[in-house]
Enzyme design. Sequence first.
Site, PDB file in Angstrom:
ATOM      1  N   ARG A 197     -11.712  -3.729  -7.619  1.00  0.00           N
ATOM      2  CA  ARG A 197     -11.844  -4.899  -6.830  1.00  0.00           C
ATOM      3  C   ARG A 197     -13.403  -5.066  -6.558  1.00  0.00           C
ATOM      4  O   ARG A 197     -13.951  -4.543  -6.218  1.00  0.00           O
ATOM      5  CB  ARG A 197     -11.032  -3.806  -5.904  1.00  0.00           C
ATOM      6  CG  ARG A 197      -9.833  -4.344  -6.569  1.00  0.00           C
ATOM      7  CD  ARG A 197      -8.710  -3.551  -4.817  1.00  0.00           C
ATOM      8  NE  ARG A 197      -9.456  -2.035  -4.073  1.00  0.00           N
ATOM      9  CZ  ARG A 197      -9.290  -2.174  -2.827  1.00  0.00           C
ATOM     10  NH1 ARG A 197      -8.041  -2.090  -2.700  1.00  0.00           N
ATOM     11  NH2 ARG A 197      -9.416  -1.139  -2.419  1.00  0.00           N
ATOM     12  N   TYR A 220     -11.830  -0.403   9.641  1.00  0.00           N
ATOM     13  CA  TYR A 220     -12.872   0.284   9.188  1.00  0.00           C
ATOM     14  C   TYR A 220     -13.156  -0.482   7.978  1.00  0.00           C
ATOM     15  O   TYR A 220     -14.458  -0.519   6.808  1.00  0.00           O
ATOM     16  CB  TYR A 220     -12.772   1.759   8.971  1.00  0.00           C
ATOM     17  CG  TYR A 220     -11.263   2.514   8.647  1.00  0.00           C
ATOM     18  CD1 TYR A 220     -11.502   2.173   6.591  1.00  0.00           C
ATOM     19  CD2 TYR A 220     -10.526   2.809   8.810  1.00  0.00           C
ATOM     20  CE1 TYR A 220      -9.940   2.375   6.126  1.00  0.00           C
ATOM     21  CE2 TYR A 220      -8.861   3.331   8.385  1.00  0.00           C
ATOM     22  CZ  TYR A 220      -8.938   2.729   6.762  1.00  0.00           C
ATOM     23  OH  TYR A 220      -8.407   3.108   6.152  1.00  0.00           O
ATOM     24  N   LYS A 221     -12.853  -2.072   7.239  1.00  0.00           N
ATOM     25  CA  LYS A 221     -12.149  -1.951   6.573  1.00  0.00           C
ATOM     26  C   LYS A 221     -13.795  -3.544   6.488  1.00  0.00           C
ATOM     27  O   LYS A 221     -14.454  -3.613   7.280  1.00  0.00           O
ATOM     28  CB  LYS A 221     -11.039  -2.996   5.272  1.00  0.00           C
ATOM     29  CG  LYS A 221     -10.408  -1.628   4.803  1.00  0.00           C
ATOM     30  CD  LYS A 221      -8.728  -1.589   5.118  1.00  0.00           C
ATOM     31  CE  LYS A 221      -8.866  -0.914   4.128  1.00  0.00           C
ATOM     32  NZ  LYS A 221      -6.913  -0.327   3.619  1.00  0.00           N
ATOM     33  N   ASP A 234       1.647  -5.666   7.811  1.00  0.00           N
ATOM     34  CA  ASP A 234       0.413  -5.114   7.969  1.00  0.00           C
ATOM     35  C   ASP A 234      -1.070  -5.670   7.196  1.00  0.00           C
ATOM     36  O   ASP A 234      -0.958  -6.856   6.251  1.00  0.00           O
ATOM     37  CB  ASP A 234       0.514  -3.816   6.609  1.00  0.00           C
ATOM     38  CG  ASP A 234      -0.792  -3.118   6.487  1.00  0.00           C
ATOM     39  OD1 ASP A 234      -1.909  -3.107   7.449  1.00  0.00           O
ATOM     40  OD2 ASP A 234      -0.195  -1.392   6.440  1.00  0.00           O
ATOM     41  N   PHE A 246       0.753  -0.998   0.321  1.00  0.00           N
ATOM     42  CA  PHE A 246       0.101  -0.164   0.107  1.00  0.00           C
ATOM     43  C   PHE A 246       0.982   1.281   0.261  1.00  0.00           C
ATOM     44  O   PHE A 246       2.195   1.723   0.859  1.00  0.00           O
ATOM     45  CB  PHE A 246      -1.201  -0.130   1.129  1.00  0.00           C
ATOM     46  CG  PHE A 246      -1.777   0.705   0.947  1.00  0.00           C
ATOM     47  CD1 PHE A 246      -3.307   0.712   0.193  1.00  0.00           C
ATOM     48  CD2 PHE A 246      -2.470   1.650   2.053  1.00  0.00           C
ATOM     49  CE1 PHE A 246      -3.868   1.622   0.710  1.00  0.00           C
ATOM     50  CE2 PHE A 246      -3.308   2.868   1.845  1.00  0.00           C
ATOM     51  CZ  PHE A 246      -4.375   2.708   2.007  1.00  0.00           C
TER      52      PHE A 246
HETATM   53  C1  LIG Z   1      -6.143   0.567   4.397  1.00  0.00           C
HETATM   54  C2  LIG Z   1      -4.963   0.344   4.667  1.00  0.00           C
HETATM   55  C3  LIG Z   1      -4.430   1.266   5.283  1.00  0.00           C
HETATM   56  C4  LIG Z   1      -4.938   2.480   6.252  1.00  0.00           C
HETATM   57  O1  LIG Z   1      -3.986   3.198   6.463  1.00  0.00           O
HETATM   58  P1  LIG Z   1      -4.854   3.946   7.355  1.00  0.00           P
HETATM   59  O2  LIG Z   1      -3.480   5.201   8.063  1.00  0.00           O
HETATM   60  O3  LIG Z   1      -5.296   3.928   8.381  1.00  0.00           O
HETATM   61  O4  LIG Z   1      -5.360   5.154   6.560  1.00  0.00           O
HETATM   62  C5  LIG Z   1      -2.582   1.062   5.685  1.00  0.00           C
HETATM   63  N1  LIG Z   1      -1.976  -0.018   5.035  1.00  0.00           N
HETATM   64  C6  LIG Z   1      -3.121  -0.985   4.113  1.00  0.00           C
HETATM   65  C7  LIG Z   1      -1.802  -2.083   3.131  1.00  0.00           C
HETATM   66  C8  LIG Z   1      -4.071  -0.223   3.487  1.00  0.00           C
HETATM   67  O5  LIG Z   1      -4.536  -1.426   3.108  1.00  0.00           O
END
Ligand SMILES: *Cc1c(COP(=O)(O)O)cnc(C)c1O
Length: 425
Positions: free
Chosen positions: A385, A231-232, A206, A127
């Site tokens: 997706r 939140y996912k 992560d 990410f």
């Molecule tokens: C959604 C996601 C994030 C989100 O990071 P925030 O700092 O909470 O906005 C980080 N890493 C991955 C791999 C994600 O999918």
Amino acid sequence: MTPYTKEYAIRQDEKDPLKHFKSRFIKSDSDLIYLDGNSLGMLPCETPHHMDRVVKEEWGKGLIRSWNTGWYERSAQLAAKLAPLIGAQPEEVMIADSTSVNLFKLAYAALQHQQGRKGIVSDQLNFPSDIYVLQGLVELLGNKHQLRLASSADEMTVSMEELEKQLSDDSALLTLSHVVFKSAFMYDMKAVTRLAHKKGAMVLWDLSHAVGSVPVYLNDSNADLAIGCTYKYLNGGPGAPAFLYVRKDLQQKLQSPVQGWFGQSNPFEFNLDYQPAVGINRFLAGTPPLLSLSALEPALEIMTEAGINNLRNKSVLQTRYLISLVEEYLSPLGFSLASPGDETRRGSHISIRHAEAYRICKALIDPQTGDRVIIPDFREPDNIRLGIAPLYNSFLDIYEAVMQLKLLVEEELYSRFPLTRETVT
Ligand SMILES: *Cc1c(COP(=O)(O)O)cnc(C)c1O
């Protein structure tokens, strides 16, 4: 029965032991098909009532007294509920801050602990926020570290050989997404952790796209550190606080770079010298966002009730089903699968590619033809997706989404939409 009919989808839903969980979520538009639970989970029916009570009773009536009647312990209590979902002990998990901030705190702590070692390894599928945080850390620490990104030959997966090539005896930290955000490729956590440890590197996972969709075994994999968002698939609501995990035996050896009062050994002594708390609390910084934290409670309740192994079983059946429909109906129309075929190496969303992916996505979300609204998401340059959240997605949702995709492309209904991108895709 052939799996390519609507009747087949309906039959699978009838047999689904988790089917009643769908009604535990609010759906104001009964026609909507929501396939974006991997970006923002749906709202549990219980959450508004729960929040109403927290706001009116705990805040409105209790005021500051509520700190002594539940608020102070709430982060730890919710962390204990989350711990079994990621294969950790309750005292190894804490809920705080955002995923990016938690990555910063733990990666910094790991690099300080690994003095002398200069390598940081991640991959090109990670990410972007994670990579930005690592780049910032390298700068902050005086550009002495070197960030290396393992590459992907197929834009979907990363091989063990490639990871091994990037790791060396100088590696301090390996950090990867357990389930990759675009392709849903899932690393073998245990094997990768073992490989990194062999080189002396610490491992930070992560879990943002993994938690709540696949069972995670942090302890069993001997993982050092982990972070993730709620939140996912966990349905905690937009901007819900993230979590962090530090293996028990490492907690006293690591220190957070953000030395705030909630991480102090006794915040209410108001002592002017920072003493890190014993245990996981030392990775806290400031006051937790009590309201958004509280919204997690009903969401974690539902997840626990359904059981992560049951959810995974359903998710595997559903992703397998979706892929079979893609192959039958969409491959002839220019779509290709952009997620691994091997379900043991795959999370709970499926990416498909198409040259017109952006406009196809727009046409799904905003049909303008009386067709039902379907919400997936688009990822540059040509990925759609389709997130499958087994708590509330049915087999029929999947069938109808594929049929709509087929119609849109066959009749070129997407061509009415502009190619210019919106701010959030
Ligand atoms: C959604 C996601 C994030 C989100 O990071 P925030 O700092 O909470 O906005 C980080 N890493 C991955 C791999 C994600 O999918």
